[in-house]
Motif scaffolding. Structure first.
Motif, PDB file in Angstrom:
ATOM      1  N   ARG A   1      52.928 -36.623 121.028  1.00 26.54           N
ATOM      2  CA  ARG A   1      51.712 -36.774 120.225  1.00 26.54           C
ATOM      3  C   ARG A   1      50.620 -37.469 121.016  1.00 26.54           C
ATOM      4  O   ARG A   1      49.438 -37.248 120.779  1.00 26.54           O
ATOM      5  CB  ARG A   1      52.039 -37.567 118.953  1.00 26.54           C
TER       6      ARG A   1
ATOM      7  N   ARG B   1      50.966 -28.075 111.484  1.00 25.30           N
ATOM      8  CA  ARG B   1      51.379 -29.232 112.279  1.00 25.30           C
ATOM      9  C   ARG B   1      52.653 -29.853 111.713  1.00 25.30           C
ATOM     10  O   ARG B   1      53.581 -30.191 112.474  1.00 25.30           O
ATOM     11  CB  ARG B   1      50.254 -30.261 112.315  1.00 25.30           C
TER      12      ARG B   1
ATOM     13  N   TYR C   1      56.211 -30.163 113.761  1.00 27.21           N
ATOM     14  CA  TYR C   1      56.847 -31.454 113.976  1.00 27.21           C
ATOM     15  C   TYR C   1      58.243 -31.496 113.361  1.00 27.21           C
ATOM     16  O   TYR C   1      59.164 -32.094 113.916  1.00 27.21           O
ATOM     17  CB  TYR C   1      55.991 -32.570 113.386  1.00 27.21           C
TER      18      TYR C   1
END
Length: 632
Positions: free
Chosen positions: A207, A193, A197
């Motif tokens: 998100r 993750r 990002y």
């Protein structure tokens, strides 16, 4: 997963067709041999028509000739329709008389052969032909002493499996879903993750899509797809299950409006009964009623006066009706729109009028607070305080019943609910829809109605009939009111998911029992059959039963357990008017439609229709990310 619900409904048929596909048979000296292999199938598609097969009739009987007639298995109490005259055999040349016809493959057929002189029935055969199949019907004498005649149906060339494209499309969407689930599981790993990002630098909106906060906050407004607020005035959370339900209905509606791959079960039923296409509009009406209950309470809690809210209701109803008449009117296909050929009823028109009545009715009796009712029967706190509404709805339904069964219709039996045409053995050819059709023709005029009803294909009716007509709008109001009841349940039992789900279950069972009584659990023989064209009360109770149960399941998965975010149906559900209007306006524009190489192929039609539907889901997702929501 665009149109997934419709595809799931058809997978059983696809698997059955795969397992039960007819084999090839060619007895010696009989039938008409044809080419084999894939090239043969392509050639048949070029020479034949979709949902049809070739039948060659060989008559080995002497004079007189034979008459071949047929009746569709989906046509209730219909007359046989003449197909062809088969000449007698030429005994001197020992050459049988032959005739070839194209027969329908969507439904089972009953073939009737009789003598052209004396009208003596020789044989009757029931058979479900396969698409692009090549068949022979051989008629010959078995015994000259007692004149016994045999009729043998032979498969010269096996049909194609027209359900394979559905199965393939279903597997493709399941594969996409599996990849998305796998991707979401990977995103739960901190290392993955953080890397994603860092590379993509997503916005806060990205998100939020998969978070538990729900969809973006919108201004307090009510319309045909209002943004339902939470149960507590201080929270900004939405009931995602409502948007998901609305989006599911809308996606299937877009898919079937685009053609549904030209499969009969993705088209509206010819008269009584249900197909996938008949499910979605009433579900949309139902969830509209649910949203009205939540949105009105929210607006009043925020201090809006009832007069201000009423003005918004009237304005939005007017805009919906205007959009339906001017923007998405189907009579544009006849040329420039003019009053002479303007269709007055329609989907958005019915939504607008239904919304006006139900929202005004709720506004008249709703309260700013939705606390617990302190009456004698607390278990009925979502019903008893609103007894005037129930009386109004019962009066409306009484009006529908009286007009439907007691209104005299010229040259038609009183209380007639049939399709006219060749139905009812051709006794009432100009009585399509009974009182409902008569009222529309009387008040609107034939040129201002839908000109190609679904009954025209099977029942060969010639009278214009509008499935969104005046009389049926009464029952659409009843449908929305039942959806309103679902909204009241969520308000009165806020923060009590078990109570909400139990109430949904009870209402679903009650509606199902009423439908079973009205229809006698049969398609044609009930007191009031299920009929989308008429919007019969049994149709409303049946669709309400399905709606309560489906909303229960979605609510449990999305809002209670949070096992499902509602995607991808959530996104079109939050922009329903834009998606519905847009898919109608741009229906004939690329990339939603293109010139096909083989217009007689279910595979190409299905590809085009699924592509167009998926594009609207993607568009709604992009608008969701950018916080663009079209509210009227």
């Amino acid at each position: 997963m665009a149109a997934a619900a419709g595809l799931v409904a058809a997978v059983a048929a696809a698997l059955g067709a795969l397992l039960m596909a007819p084999g090839l048979s060619q007895p010696d000296g009989q039938g008409a041999p044809g080419p084999r292999g894939g090239a043969a199938a392509a050639e048949r598609r070029r020479s034949g028509r979709m949902d049809q097969a070739l039948l060659l009739v060989r008559n080995e009987l002497p004079a007189p000739g034979l008459n071949l007639a047929a009746r569709s298995g989906s046509c209730h109490q219909c007359l046989y329709q003449f197909l062809a005259f088969v000449p007698p055999s030429n005994e001197s040349l020992r050459k049988p008389g032959t005739a070839s016809v194209m027969v329908d493959t969507q439904h089972p057929l009953t073939l009737l052969l009789n003598s052209s002189v004396g009208d003596r029935d020789l044989c009757k055969i029931q058979y479900h032909f396969g698409e692009f199949g090549n068949y022979s019907l051989v008629v010959k004498t078995l015994s000259t002493s007692n004149q016994t005649v045999s009729c043998d149906l032979i498969i010269n060339e096996g049909p194609i499996n027209s359900y394979l494209p559905i199965l393939f499309a279903f597997l493709v969407y399941v594969g996409i879903l599996a990849l998305l689930i796998a991707g979401r599981l990977l995103m739960k790993i901190d290392t993955v993750r953080n890397w994603v990002y860092k590379k993509l630098n997503p916005r806060a909106t990205d998100r939020m899509i998969n978070s538990e906060l729900g969809s973006p906050t919108t201004t307090d407004s009510i319309n045909c797809d209002p943004a339902p607020q939470s149960w507590s005035s201080g929270s900004r959370q939405r009931l995602r299950s409502l948007d998901t339900f609305r989006g599911l209905s809308l996606v299937i509606m877009v898919f079937v409006n685009y053609g549904g791959g030209k499969y009969w079960f993705f088209k509206h039923e010819s008269w009584n009964g249900l197909t996938v296409a008949d499910l979605v509009f009433p579900w949309f009406v139902f969830i509209m009623g649910t949203s009205i209950a939540l949105a009105l309470g929210s607006m009043l809690r925020w201090g809006s006066s009832k007069w201000k809210v009423l003005r918004k209701i009237i304005w939005r109803s007017f805009v919906l009706i205007l959009l339906g008449i001017i923007v998405v009117n189907p009579n544009y296909c006849l040329g420039p729109l003019s009053w002479d050929n303007l269709r007055i009823p329609g989907v958005l028109q019915r939504l607008g009028f239904t919304y006006l009545v139900v929202a005004a009715l709720e506004l008249l009796f709703t309260r700013a607070d939705s606390g617990t009712w302190e009456g004698r029967f607390p278990a009925l706190q979502d019903i008893l305080p609103y007894w005037p509404q129930w009386i109004f709805i019962l009066v409306l339904e009484t009006i529908w019943l009286c007009l439907t069964f007691l209104l005299p219709v010229p040259d038609c039996p009183r209380g007639y609910l049939g399709p006219g045409g060749i139905g009812d053995f051709g006794k009432y050819p100009n009585c399509t829809g009974g009182a409902a059709g008569y009222i529309d023709r009387l008040l609107l005029g034939e040129k201002h109605m839908y000109q190609h009803p679904s009954s025209a294909v099977i029942y060969q009716s010639t009278m214009p009939y509008d499935p969104e007509g005046i009389l049926g709008t009464i029952n659409s109001i009843v449908m929305a009111f039942l959806g309103l009841q679902a909204g009241k349940i969520t308000l009165f039992y806020k923060d009590q998911p078990k109570q909400i789900m139990s109430r949904f279950t009870i209402w679903g069972i009650v509606m199902g029992v009423i439908s079973a009584i009205l229809t006698k659990c049969s398609k044609e023989e009930g007191f009031i059959p299920i009929n989308k064209n008429l919007w019969s009360i049994s149709y409303v109770t049946t669709m309400s039963c399905f709606a309560f149960i489906l909303l229960l399941l979605i609510y449990y998965l999305v809002d209670v357990k949070k096992w499902w975010s509602g995607a991808p149906f959530l996104y079109p559900g939050m922009n329903s008017i834009l998606v519905y209007t847009g898919h109608q306006v741009f229906a004939n524009y690329f990339p939603f439609k293109w010139k096909m190489q083989d217009s007689q192929s279910h595979a190409e039609h299905l590809t085009q229709n699924l592509t167009a539907t998926t594009l609207w889901v993607i568009i709604s997702y992009i608008l969701y990310r950018k916080r663009i929501f079209w509210k009227i």
